[in-house]
Design a protein around this motif. Structure first.
Motif, PDB file in Angstrom:
ATOM      1  N   MET A  68      50.549  30.063  56.121  1.00 37.00           N
ATOM      2  CA  MET A  68      49.467  29.416  56.204  1.00 37.00           C
ATOM      3  C   MET A  68      49.277  28.747  58.181  1.00 37.00           C
ATOM      4  O   MET A  68      50.189  28.542  58.250  1.00 37.00           O
ATOM      5  N   ASN A  69      48.008  28.124  57.771  1.00 32.51           N
ATOM      6  CA  ASN A  69      47.891  27.172  59.091  1.00 32.51           C
ATOM      7  C   ASN A  69      48.525  26.191  59.143  1.00 32.51           C
ATOM      8  O   ASN A  69      47.434  25.007  58.993  1.00 32.51           O
ATOM      9  N   VAL A  70      49.893  25.963  59.137  1.00 28.80           N
ATOM     10  CA  VAL A  70      50.100  24.023  59.859  1.00 28.80           C
ATOM     11  C   VAL A  70      49.373  23.298  60.332  1.00 28.80           C
ATOM     12  O   VAL A  70      49.762  21.569  59.756  1.00 28.80           O
ATOM     13  N   THR A  71      48.670  23.509  61.012  1.00 31.79           N
ATOM     14  CA  THR A  71      47.114  22.507  61.873  1.00 31.79           C
ATOM     15  C   THR A  71      46.064  21.899  61.022  1.00 31.79           C
ATOM     16  O   THR A  71      44.816  21.701  61.567  1.00 31.79           O
ATOM     17  N   GLN A  72      45.938  23.484  59.885  1.00 27.64           N
ATOM     18  CA  GLN A  72      44.721  23.416  58.909  1.00 27.64           C
ATOM     19  C   GLN A  72      44.636  22.806  58.111  1.00 27.64           C
ATOM     20  O   GLN A  72      45.351  24.336  57.280  1.00 27.64           O
ATOM     21  N   PHE A  73      45.654  21.482  57.645  1.00 27.29           N
ATOM     22  CA  PHE A  73      46.534  21.567  56.197  1.00 27.29           C
ATOM     23  C   PHE A  73      46.204  20.242  55.882  1.00 27.29           C
ATOM     24  O   PHE A  73      46.842  19.113  56.596  1.00 27.29           O
ATOM     25  N   GLY A 110      42.195  23.692  53.941  1.00 27.52           N
ATOM     26  CA  GLY A 110      42.470  24.753  55.013  1.00 27.52           C
ATOM     27  C   GLY A 110      41.900  25.746  55.598  1.00 27.52           C
ATOM     28  O   GLY A 110      40.999  26.213  54.875  1.00 27.52           O
ATOM     29  N   GLU A 111      42.184  26.951  56.689  1.00 21.71           N
ATOM     30  CA  GLU A 111      41.555  28.053  56.886  1.00 21.71           C
ATOM     31  C   GLU A 111      42.327  28.930  56.779  1.00 21.71           C
ATOM     32  O   GLU A 111      44.123  28.991  57.661  1.00 21.71           O
ATOM     33  N   LYS A 112      42.225  30.015  56.048  1.00 23.15           N
ATOM     34  CA  LYS A 112      42.851  31.198  56.480  1.00 23.15           C
ATOM     35  C   LYS A 112      42.002  32.185  56.916  1.00 23.15           C
ATOM     36  O   LYS A 112      41.355  32.680  56.618  1.00 23.15           O
TER      37      LYS A 112
HETATM   38  C1  LIG Z   1      45.228  27.368  63.160  1.00 23.94           C
HETATM   39  O1  LIG Z   1      44.607  26.907  63.717  1.00 23.94           O
HETATM   40  C2  LIG Z   1      43.694  27.058  64.522  1.00 23.94           C
HETATM   41  C3  LIG Z   1      42.367  25.644  64.933  1.00 23.94           C
HETATM   42  O2  LIG Z   1      41.739  26.661  64.240  1.00 23.94           O
HETATM   43  C4  LIG Z   1      44.228  27.898  65.644  1.00 23.94           C
HETATM   44  O3  LIG Z   1      43.761  27.893  67.350  1.00 23.94           O
HETATM   45  C5  LIG Z   1      45.386  28.446  65.504  1.00 23.94           C
HETATM   46  O4  LIG Z   1      45.791  30.025  66.005  1.00 23.94           O
HETATM   47  C6  LIG Z   1      45.776  28.868  64.256  1.00 23.94           C
HETATM   48  N1  LIG Z   1      47.222  29.572  63.881  1.00 23.94           N
HETATM   49  C7  LIG Z   1      47.388  30.578  62.808  1.00 23.94           C
HETATM   50  C8  LIG Z   1      48.885  30.608  62.978  1.00 23.94           C
HETATM   51  O5  LIG Z   1      46.519  31.093  62.387  1.00 23.94           O
END
Ligand SMILES: *[C@@H]1O[C@H](CO)[C@@H](O)[C@H](O)[C@H]1NC(C)=O
Ligand SMILES: *[C@@H]1O[C@H](CO)[C@@H](O)[C@H](O)[C@H]1NC(C)=O
Ligand SMILES: *[C@@H]1O[C@H](CO)[C@@H](O)[C@H](O)[C@H]1NC(C)=O
Ligand SMILES: *[C@@H]1O[C@H](CO)[C@@H](O)[C@H](O)[C@H]1NC(C)=O
Length: 522
Positions: free
Chosen positions: A126-131, A150-152
């Motif tokens: 998972m994207n830990v900064t988008q959670f 979240g965002e994937k």
């Molecule tokens: C996580 O999300 C951030 C913000 O959208 C993005 O800049 C970053 O590349 C993402 N990281 C991954 C591992 O996908």
């Protein structure tokens, strides 16, 4: 101190009080170091400030206390679930819980964070900064569920977590729903009755309901929703309109973000609280000492057609109504306007019903604009002569009309002669003042104006806020404007018609509004 009131987080009702928590920065009008501030109200209109509810204090929130939601447990205990930042170098996001220190205190002044925090951490992959931004939880067949946004890739995700004890949470295999729209913030998921305006508890689950999934789109900065069905066994939500994620129904087509609903058991309704930021410059926000406001809370329910929600300002706002004036059966000729006189209108509530003749003179609708109402409105603004409309209100207008904010309808017809109703707020002439952001806001109104010949508009005007409800709340637009002349007693209200055909004001009633009591200390 300068502060920012931001993201409504976790509205709830408890022992006779409405509670609103909101992200607050005591150190500046920007969005860092936010905490949860806390206000309470008896009526959702007059508020008392209680101070801070949550601030960084444990390992799993020491670098930030971000948004979240409130849930009432089965025994009546309210809990807050919120996102904490646990790393100094990167906004690594985990979910925490806080519970009242003293459940007998109806004001819920103090909150404690149990030592089993954090309750949810991101899984690998998972994207830990988008959670972030846990939703209100719901309970079915012995299990709690909660959503985390979240965002994937570029897909917004509604991750589902389940728990029997509200402490140990396990992620369901797949998300409740996802769509290609970028990060989903501030998810909200709740049932609505198929027929009727009564609100439902978030855990209500029966054949009589539909579900609403709302996401705040991080990039586009607006709140959109779909209506659909939820299967608690497969843990899936399916929108009725399979293209719903792309048609993008919005709560509000203006400046309205990070909203949350809650079930109000006292009045058996679901209430929506949204947030509108400024369109002013940051130096001006700092000079004012605050930035961002909450919209007037709205009651929200499913339209009888089942395809969209309807919203209406909560009836408690009407307690602020004072002196009023009425106009009935007044015809406004093409390229004409009249002033609504006899009251101050810088703080006003205006309800108006328009009657239009046939759609014969309506302009043909160009389907190229089907998904871009704002563009259509920018091209065919309030001063641009039309067929049926533009007609509506000029609010916060100066006596000579150098300044005016137009809230109006313009009615087109498609190839089958069916009406297409456009609702706009055009602030391009709202102020002669400084360097302000004046975007045109617009949405289509799903209203059968051809059969009734009628369409209604309500606008709540409050200095820098104009909140409008078209066709009984089917389409809503809130905007921020900062007139430089049309302020205080110099603010006027007009009805205008820049169309080609007469428009009748069958009924207009406008009230001066008293100020609500804000920022009292309890
Ligand atoms: C996580 O999300 C951030 C913000 O959208 C993005 O800049 C970053 O590349 C993402 N990281 C991954 C591992 O996908
Ligand atoms: C809890 O709140 C109630 C109601 O406000 C109050 O009477 C009581 O003293 C409080 N208890 C403690 C331990 O603070
Ligand atoms: C706040 O307002 C600015 C300028 O009006 C806009 O660009 C921005 O997207 C807004 N942010 C949100 C969250 O609505
Ligand atoms: C709209 O009104 C027309 C004329 O009365 C009627 O034929 C049509 O069925 C109505 N459509 C809807 C969706 O109510």
């Amino acid at each position: 101190s300068v502060h920012v009131d931001n993201f409504g987080t976790g509205p709830l009702y408890y022992k006779g009080w409405y509670h609103l928590f909101y992200q607050y920065n005591p150190k500046g009008a920007d969005w860092v170091n936010t905490l949860w501030a806390h206000s309470v109200s008896r009526d959702l209109i007059n508020w008392n400030v209680l101070g801070l509810a949550l601030e960084p204090s444990i390992r799993s929130d020491q670098y930030g206390v971000w948004s979240g939601s409130a849930t009432i447990l089965l025994d009546g205990t309210p809990v807050l679930v919120y996102t904490g930042i646990n790393r100094p170098d990167t906004p690594y996001q985990v979910q925490n819980v806080a519970i009242p220190k003293n459940k007998s205190d109806p004001l819920l002044r103090e909150w404690v964070k149990p030592d089993y925090n954090p309750i949810i951490v991101p899984d690998s992959g998972m994207n830990v900064t988008q959670f972030r931004d846990p939703s209100t939880a719901w309970h079915i067949d012995g299990q709690w569920r909660i959503l985390v946004g979240g965002e994937k890739g570029s897909h917004g995700q509604a991750y589902v977590y389940r728990s029997t004890d509200f402490k140990h949470w396990v992620r369901a295999k797949h998300p409740l729903h996802s769509a290609t729209s970028g990060m989903w913030e501030c998810l909200d998921f709740f049932p609505v009755l198929i027929q009727g305006q009564k609100g439902l508890d978030t855990s209500e689950h029966s054949g009589r309901v539909k579900y609403v999934l709302k996401s705040s789109l991080e990039k586009a900065r607006y709140d959109y929703y779909t209506i659909g069905t939820y299967n608690s066994r497969t843990e899936r939500y399916v929108p009725d309109d399979l293209n719903g994620d792309y048609h993008r129904l919005r709560y509000d087509y203006g400046k309205f973000y990070a909203s949350k609903t809650f079930f109000d058991p006292a009045r058996q309704r679901r209430v929506l609280v949204g947030w509108a930021n400024e369109s002013d410059t940051v130096p001006d926000d700092i000079a004012k000492g605050w930035s961002g406001i909450h919209a007037i809370p709205r009651k929200i329910w499913l339209d009888p057609g089942g395809k969209q929600l309807v919203q209406w300002p909560i009836e408690e706002v009407e307690q602020l109504r004072r002196k009023s004036v009425s106009v009935t059966n007044k015809v406004v000729k093409p390229r004409n306007h009249f002033e609504v006189k006899g009251l101050e209108t810088y703080q006003a509530d205006v309800e108006v019903s328009f009657e239009i003749p046939s759609l014969e003179r309506a302009e043909p609708f160009d389907h190229a604009f089907s998904n871009d109402a704002p563009k259509l409105c920018r091209m065919k603004g309030a001063d641009n002569k039309g067929g049926v409309g533009p007609f509506g209100l000029w609010v916060l207008a100066s006596a000579n009309l150098e300044e005016k904010t137009a809230v109006f309808f313009r009615i087109f017809k498609d190839g089958h002669g069916k009406p297409v109703v456009l609702m706009c707020t055009d602030p391009s002439k709202s102020s002669l003042g400084r360097d302000l952001d004046k975007p045109t806001y617009a949405g289509f109104v799903n209203s059968n104006v051809s059969s009734s010949g009628k369409i209604s508009l309500r606008s709540l005007i409050d200095h820098s806020v104009v909140e409008s409800f078209g066709a009984g709340g089917k389409t809503c637009i809130i905007s921020r404007v900062y007139p430089s002349i049309a302020i205080g007693q110099n603010a006027h209200l007009y009805v205008f018609n820049n169309g080609d055909v007469d428009v009748k004001v069958s009924r207009l009633k406008a009230w001066e509004m008293e100020s609500s009591k804000m920022n009292n200390s309890a």
